[in-house]
Structures are given as C-alpha cells and as structure tokens.
Design an enzyme around this catalytic site. Structure first.
Site, PDB file in Angstrom:
ATOM      1  N   LYS A 112       0.830  -1.217   0.000  1.00 51.69           N
ATOM      2  CA  LYS A 112       0.000   0.000   0.000  1.00 51.69           C
ATOM      3  C   LYS A 112       0.857   1.255   0.000  1.00 51.69           C
ATOM      4  O   LYS A 112       0.552   2.218  -0.693  1.00 51.69           O
ATOM      5  CB  LYS A 112      -0.940   0.003   1.206  1.00 51.69           C
ATOM      6  CG  LYS A 112      -2.054  -1.004   1.054  1.00 51.69           C
ATOM      7  CD  LYS A 112      -3.144  -0.785   2.060  1.00 51.69           C
ATOM      8  CE  LYS A 112      -4.252  -1.784   1.825  1.00 51.69           C
ATOM      9  NZ  LYS A 112      -5.344  -1.667   2.774  1.00 51.69           N
ATOM     10  N   LYS A 195      -5.409  -9.193  -5.981  1.00 51.45           N
ATOM     11  CA  LYS A 195      -6.596  -9.729  -5.310  1.00 51.45           C
ATOM     12  C   LYS A 195      -7.788  -8.801  -5.514  1.00 51.45           C
ATOM     13  O   LYS A 195      -7.603  -7.585  -5.676  1.00 51.45           O
ATOM     14  CB  LYS A 195      -6.301  -9.986  -3.831  1.00 51.45           C
ATOM     15  CG  LYS A 195      -6.612  -8.865  -2.890  1.00 51.45           C
ATOM     16  CD  LYS A 195      -6.412  -9.294  -1.449  1.00 51.45           C
ATOM     17  CE  LYS A 195      -6.564  -8.075  -0.547  1.00 51.45           C
ATOM     18  NZ  LYS A 195      -7.893  -7.893  -0.005  1.00 51.45           N
ATOM     19  N   LYS A 198     -11.870  -3.964  -2.263  1.00 50.82           N
ATOM     20  CA  LYS A 198     -12.806  -2.824  -2.282  1.00 50.82           C
ATOM     21  C   LYS A 198     -12.120  -1.575  -2.779  1.00 50.82           C
ATOM     22  O   LYS A 198     -12.738  -0.699  -3.355  1.00 50.82           O
ATOM     23  CB  LYS A 198     -13.315  -2.516  -0.864  1.00 50.82           C
ATOM     24  CG  LYS A 198     -14.085  -3.617  -0.210  1.00 50.82           C
ATOM     25  CD  LYS A 198     -14.621  -3.094   1.132  1.00 50.82           C
ATOM     26  CE  LYS A 198     -14.546  -4.151   2.191  1.00 50.82           C
ATOM     27  NZ  LYS A 198     -13.307  -4.110   2.980  1.00 50.82           N
TER      28      LYS A 198
HETATM   29  N1  AQP Z   1     -10.005 -11.155  -2.624  1.00 50.72           N
HETATM   30  C1  AQP Z   1     -10.289 -11.791  -1.502  1.00 50.72           C
HETATM   31  N2  AQP Z   1     -10.409 -13.121  -1.476  1.00 50.72           N
HETATM   32  C2  AQP Z   1     -10.712 -13.789  -0.320  1.00 50.72           C
HETATM   33  N3  AQP Z   1     -10.911 -13.160   0.859  1.00 50.72           N
HETATM   34  C3  AQP Z   1     -10.800 -11.806   0.866  1.00 50.72           C
HETATM   35  N4  AQP Z   1     -10.920 -10.895   1.844  1.00 50.72           N
HETATM   36  C4  AQP Z   1     -10.690  -9.662   1.344  1.00 50.72           C
HETATM   37  N5  AQP Z   1     -10.436  -9.734   0.040  1.00 50.72           N
HETATM   38  C5  AQP Z   1     -10.477 -11.064  -0.293  1.00 50.72           C
HETATM   39  C6  AQP Z   1     -11.239 -11.222   3.229  1.00 50.72           C
HETATM   40  O1  AQP Z   1     -12.362 -10.416   3.605  1.00 50.72           O
HETATM   41  C7  AQP Z   1     -12.199 -10.010   4.964  1.00 50.72           C
HETATM   42  C8  AQP Z   1     -12.318  -8.509   5.056  1.00 50.72           C
HETATM   43  O2  AQP Z   1     -11.170  -7.911   4.493  1.00 50.72           O
HETATM   44  P1  AQP Z   1     -11.002  -6.375   4.189  1.00 50.72           P
HETATM   45  O3  AQP Z   1     -12.092  -5.595   4.788  1.00 50.72           O
HETATM   46  O4  AQP Z   1      -9.608  -5.979   4.472  1.00 50.72           O
HETATM   47  O5  AQP Z   1     -11.262  -6.457   2.618  1.00 50.72           O
HETATM   48  P2  AQP Z   1     -10.697  -5.808   1.315  1.00 50.72           P
HETATM   49  O6  AQP Z   1     -11.748  -6.018   0.277  1.00 50.72           O
HETATM   50  O7  AQP Z   1      -9.331  -6.282   0.990  1.00 50.72           O
HETATM   51  O8  AQP Z   1     -10.675  -4.279   1.711  1.00 50.72           O
HETATM   52  P3  AQP Z   1      -9.857  -3.103   1.203  1.00 50.72           P
HETATM   53  O9  AQP Z   1     -10.380  -1.910   1.918  1.00 50.72           O
HETATM   54  O10 AQP Z   1      -9.837  -3.027  -0.288  1.00 50.72           O
HETATM   55  O11 AQP Z   1      -8.439  -3.441   1.719  1.00 50.72           O
HETATM   56  P4  AQP Z   1      -7.178  -3.795   0.873  1.00 50.72           P
HETATM   57  O12 AQP Z   1      -6.836  -2.504   0.209  1.00 50.72           O
HETATM   58  O13 AQP Z   1      -6.238  -4.211   1.959  1.00 50.72           O
HETATM   59  O14 AQP Z   1      -7.450  -4.872  -0.108  1.00 50.72           O
HETATM   60  C9  AQP Z   1     -10.857 -10.559   5.427  1.00 50.72           C
HETATM   61  O15 AQP Z   1     -11.063 -11.790   6.097  1.00 50.72           O
HETATM   62  C10 AQP Z   1     -10.118 -10.794   4.146  1.00 50.72           C
HETATM   63  O16 AQP Z   1      -9.143 -11.821   4.263  1.00 50.72           O
END
Ligand code: AQP
Length: 332
Positions: A112, A195, A198
């Site tokens: 990040k 991955k 959001k």
């Molecule tokens: N792509 C994914 N595949 C499987 N599991 C996932 N999780 C997140 N993305 C995947 C799991 O969901 C839970 C919440 O994680 P989060 O709120 O950190 O989700 P996010 O979508 O990754 O959010 P952000 O805001 O976009 O964060 P970054 O920028 O870090 O990716 C967790 O259990 C996570 O493992």
C-alpha cells in the site's frame, strides 16, 4: 478454554465476492459451533483516507451485509470496532511487545505504501498490531479470514506469545487462522495477479454484493481470460491465473471442488462458461442483495442491533483489559 471466534471487515466500500466467499460465508457456517463476535473494523478503515459522511453509512451497510448473509445477531454480536474503545487501548499495550522488524516484514504495508507515499503513516504501519488487539481483547481462539490476512494472523500469534513470555504467563491464546473453502484468495476480474479488493479503482475488477443481475453479467462478460479452452487438469489451470480465478469462483459458488468443475467443463471455451457462471452468480447473490436492501430500509434497526451488540461485547473486552493491566502492573 472457550472456542471463540473474532473476525471483521473494513467499511471501506461495498463488500465484494472475495469478502463473501473468503470470509463472510464461513462466518455464517461457523456460528453454529463457536461463540462468535463479528466486527465492522472502522478504526482500521482510517488507514486510508475516508469521507466522514460515508464512513458511518459504510459501517451500517457492512453490518447489513453480515445480517443478509445469515449472521444471526441473537447468537453473534455485530458491532463497530470504534464502539469498544478497549481495542485501541490494548493496541497500545501490545505495541510495546512488537519489534519493528516484525512489522517491516508485513507485505500489506509495503504494497500500500509503495502505491501511495501519502499512506506511509504510523496507523497503516501498526495496522497488524491493532488487528492483534481486536482478536486478543476477546481472547479469541479462532479467526476465519481470507488468505491475504494469513501474515497478519501470524503476527497476532507472535505478539500474543511475546506478551506471555515477557510476563511469564499463559494469558493470551495463540489464535488459529481458519482459511476455508475453495476461494480463499479471490483475484481481480481484470488482473489475475491482484486480489479482488474494495479499494481497487476499477469497479469491473470485482462483483459487489449490491450489484444487480445486469451488472454481474456485464462484469463477468468483460472478465479477463485467455484464448484457450478450459483446462483438463488442475496443474494446467494453475498456470493460467485469470482462468483459474473464474473456475475457482464457479466451484466456490456451487460449493463443489474445483476438480469437479473441470470434470464437467474442460474443453469448453470461456464465452459459454461465462454465461453459466453469470447465471450461477446471479442465482447465489440476488437473494443476498435483496435481503441487504431490506435491512438497509430500516437503518434505525441496524443501529439498534449494533449498539446492543457493542454493549454485549464490551464487558468481556474490558474484563480482559483489566486483567492485562493487572499483569503489567498498571493501575486498574
Ligand atoms: N479477494 C479476496 N479473497 C478472499 N478473501 C478476501 N478478503 C478480502 N479480500 C479477499 C477477506 O475479507 C475479509 C475482510 O477484508 P477487508 O475488509 O480488508 O477487505 P478488502 O476487500 O481487501 O478491503 P480493502 O479496503 O480493499 O483493503 P485492501 O486494500 O487491503 O485490499 C478478510 O477476512 C479478508 O481476508
């Protein structure tokens, strides 16, 4: 020892299929066998810039997604992290048992911060310590997460162990990650090396739990693939990240192993497979989306459930913080 689960999601946008298959769906299944606490981790969300008028709404919508997916608020408290200040308090105490070398290894911070130097902030750096505090403040023994959180979970175990060793106690359990199902790491629909997330700027990279059937079909139609037919074997599929992602998602949505999907679809081209995949995704997600909309019609009820949940969760957290303060020699 009580088998207790803690897990959470950041209210940083709309939840997507990765959040659902990697975590939320497992939370629902696990609530029958464990004591569970499910949190909307809004303090974690502050590690990215947030619009104050959106943050509270996103927190409510995230809780609505938990309920719509089947988290039972009678069984499991669903609350905002910021409503239980003991998380932030324990974060400070644990930060004194977290060597910088451990944090320097965290790939999420490196990724990040490399993307945006403005994010090189203490909060983002110590995100994994706050996550350790979230879990340990309830002395949770199990943490269902997607694979991307594995490294942070290992750090939580290390911090718990460091605290126990330093004070010569056996106080904190070493929390076990529960990384379950076929879709533990769902990838972007636009790039099989990233991955699904959001915070990805492209809405076409993910399927949101609020997407209507047309949007789901459009995104699947546009999902990146390669020109080859579906692989015969898992070994061959593993060499094709975008194809592998679509087959993995299909398997997870059907609740069947990937090799089962290959046995039925090997040799087909992706245009036909994508149509079946879109039908399946719409069938699984539409009822969930409809329930989410229903929950969101009564915001006051969501707020009531979350407030009540925080009041249920907080006494456990504050008892543990009192015990930890006592171990350390702080005034209680
Ligand atoms: N792509 C994914 N595949 C499987 N599991 C996932 N999780 C997140 N993305 C995947 C799991 O969901 C839970 C919440 O994680 P989060 O709120 O950190 O989700 P996010 O979508 O990754 O959010 P952000 O805001 O976009 O964060 P970054 O920028 O870090 O990716 C967790 O259990 C996570 O493992």
């Amino acid at each position: 020892m009580t088998r207790r689960i803690f897990s959470g999601m950041q209210p940083t946008g709309e939840l997507h299929l990765g959040n659902y298959l990697g975590a939320l769906r497992n939370w629902v299944a696990l609530q029958k066998d464990y004591e569970c606490l499910y949190c909307v981790v809004d303090l974690h969300a502050l590690t990215l810039p947030q619009d104050p008028s959106r943050l509270a709404r996103n927190t409510r919508e995230t809780a609505a997604a938990y309920f719509a997916a089947g988290v039972d608020p009678k069984r499991c408290p669903v609350f905002a992290q910021s409503a239980v200040p003991e998380h932030a308090y324990l974060h400070w105490l644990l930060s004194n048992h977290t060597p910088l070398g451990w944090l320097n290894r965290m790939t999420q911070f490196k990724d990040k911060a490399a993307k945006n130097r403005d994010l090189e902030l203490l909060g983002l750096y110590s995100y994994p310590v706050l996550m350790a505090a979230d879990i340990l403040v309830y002395k949770a023994t199990h943490v269902p997460v997607g694979e991307d959180q594995k490294q942070h979970l290992e750090l939580s175990r290390d911090v718990a162990g460091a605290f126990n060793r330093h004070y010569g106690v056996d106080y904190f359990p070493l929390p076990e990650p529960q990384i379950l199902g076929e879709a533990t790491r769902v990838m972007s629909l636009r790039d099989g090396a990233r991955k699904m997330s959001k915070s990805d700027e492209s809405d076409y990279s993910r399927i949101n739990l609020t997407d209507d059937p047309d949007a789901i079909r459009r995104k699947i139609q546009k999902a990146k693939t390669d020109p080859h037919p579906i692989s015969e074997t898992l070994e061959d599929l593993a060499k094709r990240p975008e194809a592998d992602n679509l087959v993995t998602l299909f398997a997870a949505l059907e609740g069947k192993p990937k090799k089962d999907v290959l046995a039925r679809h090997a040799g087909r081209n992706f245009s036909g497979f994508k149509k079946d995949f879109a039908d399946l995704a719409v069938a699984v997600l539409s009822p969930l989306t409809a329930k989410m909309r229903d929950f969101m019609k009564d915001e006051a009820e969501i707020d009531r459930l979350m407030k009540e949940a925080a009041a249920r969760a907080r006494p456990l957290a504050s008892r543990h913080v009192r015990e930890v303060k006592d171990i350390i020699g702080l005034w209680t």
